[in-house]
Design a protein around this motif. Structure first.
Motif, PDB file in Angstrom:
ATOM      1  N   GLY A  51      -0.748   7.847  -8.979  1.00  0.00           N
ATOM      2  CA  GLY A  51      -2.184   7.806  -8.733  1.00  0.00           C
ATOM      3  C   GLY A  51      -2.800   9.173  -8.546  1.00  0.00           C
ATOM      4  N   GLU A 166       4.947   2.480  -0.879  1.00  0.00           N
ATOM      5  CA  GLU A 166       3.502   2.273  -0.734  1.00  0.00           C
ATOM      6  C   GLU A 166       3.087   2.248   0.729  1.00  0.00           C
ATOM      7  N   ARG A 170      -1.101   1.502  -1.515  1.00  0.00           N
ATOM      8  CA  ARG A 170      -1.273   2.653  -2.404  1.00  0.00           C
ATOM      9  C   ARG A 170       0.000   3.483  -2.386  1.00  0.00           C
ATOM     10  N   LYS A 171       0.410   3.966  -3.547  1.00  0.00           N
ATOM     11  CA  LYS A 171       1.674   4.683  -3.637  1.00  0.00           C
ATOM     12  C   LYS A 171       1.609   6.036  -2.939  1.00  0.00           C
ATOM     13  N   SER A 174      -0.165  10.287  -3.322  1.00  0.00           N
ATOM     14  CA  SER A 174      -1.598  10.402  -3.595  1.00  0.00           C
ATOM     15  C   SER A 174      -2.422  10.600  -2.322  1.00  0.00           C
TER      16      SER A 174
END
Length: 370
Positions: A51, A166, A170-171, A174
């Motif tokens: 991301g 994550e 969200r990974k 990022s």
């Protein structure tokens, strides 16, 4: 006696050997072996997976950390806050640049550094917070980012063990100003040799890193230099192999989670501590760690039965001989010290079959229950 390795890389290769051989053939026939199209494609694919906008391939995960801190101008007189419970490279790169590592004790359940202690570690010399996503579990990233923003500090995620993990959906990779990965062969996304990458949204940082990795090269030609740089290049063969493996990574990580769940359930009634995973995290289990006060006895018991284990990390960084001049003493970071005496890794990997895992579990249960 059958042997159970900590991670069976040969079994992994047997599953994808045809794809790997085709990728190797493609590179060998191309005549391009350093920083060519395979590296460029891998950089784009890993950045998209994470991301982020940019990926910069380098020679190894240590260099990924080192070059990023160097690109930010970290040096003598600066301080970088990080964890004492991690591989030496995390602190080593800080020291290599002449800066000072400052260690924060860890949470006894997650082994991540305790963000509630950050406040007492800040000084006017603090420049970077370097959280480590240890064993594949994300650090408390919202808290770290908020604390860093309040003070104008950089955040560098050490995600060497955590690609694909994550935090709140969200990974990792990022959340910080930059993040680093290692592609050492035993990592969840591992090559057939060394390799590493930095991912970031910062275009200026990305360009600086691309220069630093090739001796500080300038835009004119390879014989013009604008920085004192490094020779830290990812090669085409590794990139091609990693591109193959990246296609399997999500499935492999899910398989690791399932095998970790089996360990959790099967060991729950024993006098061992199994990993705690907050509800807002997705762990990728680079390693499955348990804790016991009888670590050495248990490791020997398993060794006699052909089962590989490993102690992680037997000497926390603040007590390493090389860091005596930092002034830490035994008892200063008590949780990290206790975990270092008790933590050990059990065999784990996507290829670990149920019969083999049951054998590991049975041997552990025999040790504690007789």
């Amino acid at each position: 006696m059958n042997r159970t390795p900590l991670l069976d890389l040969a079994a992994q290769y047997r599953g994808i050997g045809g794809e790997i051989q085709e990728a190797m053939r493609r590179v060998l026939e191309s005549g391009r072996y350093i920083l060519g199209p395979e590296v460029k494609a891998l950089e784009e694919e890993v950045a998209a997976f994470s991301g982020t906008r940019h990926g910069i391939g380098v020679a190894n995960g240590t260099d990924a950390l080192l070059l990023t801190l160097d690109a930010w101008g970290i040096g003598p007189g600066d301080e970088v806050i990080t964890s004492p419970f991690t591989f030496f490279a995390t602190a080593e790169v800080i020291s290599r640049l002449g800066a000072r590592p400052v260690f924060v004790d860890i949470d006894p359940e997650t082994y991540l550094f305790d963000v509630s202690q950050l406040e007492q570690k800040y000084t006017p010399r603090t420049r970077v917070i370097l959280p480590v996503h240890i064993f594949g579990q994300p650090a408390d990233l919202d808290e770290v980012r908020a604390s860093a923003k309040d003070r104008g500090l950089k955040v560098l995620e050490d995600a060497a063990q955590a690609i694909g993990a994550e935090y709140k959906g969200r990974k990792v990779g990022s959340f910080g100003d930059a993040a680093t990965y290692s592609f050492f062969p035993t990592k969840n996304l591992g090559g057939y040799g060394d390799g590493g990458m930095v991912v970031t949204d910062d275009e200026e940082l990305a360009e600086r890193l691309r220069s630093l990795r090739v001796h500080g090269r300038g835009p004119q030609s390879k014989y013009h230099h604008i920085d004192i740089g490094y020779n830290s290049r990812l090669d085409e063969l590794q990139a091609a192999a990693l591109r193959v493996k990246l296609r399997h990574l999500e499935a492999w990580n899910e398989a690791r989670r399932e095998k970790a769940r089996i360990y959790d359930q099967s060991l729950a009634d024993l006098p061992v501590v199994t990993p705690a995973v907050p509800a807002d995290r997705k762990h990728i289990y680079h390693l499955y760690i348990i804790r016991t006060r009888r670590r050495e006895e248990l490791m020997e018991h398993l060794r006699e039965r052909g089962i590989a284990t490993a102690a992680y990390y037997p000497v926390p960084l603040h007590l390493q001989e090389v860091y005596r001049d930092l002034g830490y003493r035994e008892g200063d970071l008590p949780v990290a010290e206790e975990v270092s005496r008790q933590a050990m890794a059990l065999p784990l990997g996507p290829e670990l079959d149920q019969v083999t895992q049951d054998g590991v579990i049975g041997a552990i249960r025999d040790f504690f229950l007789g």
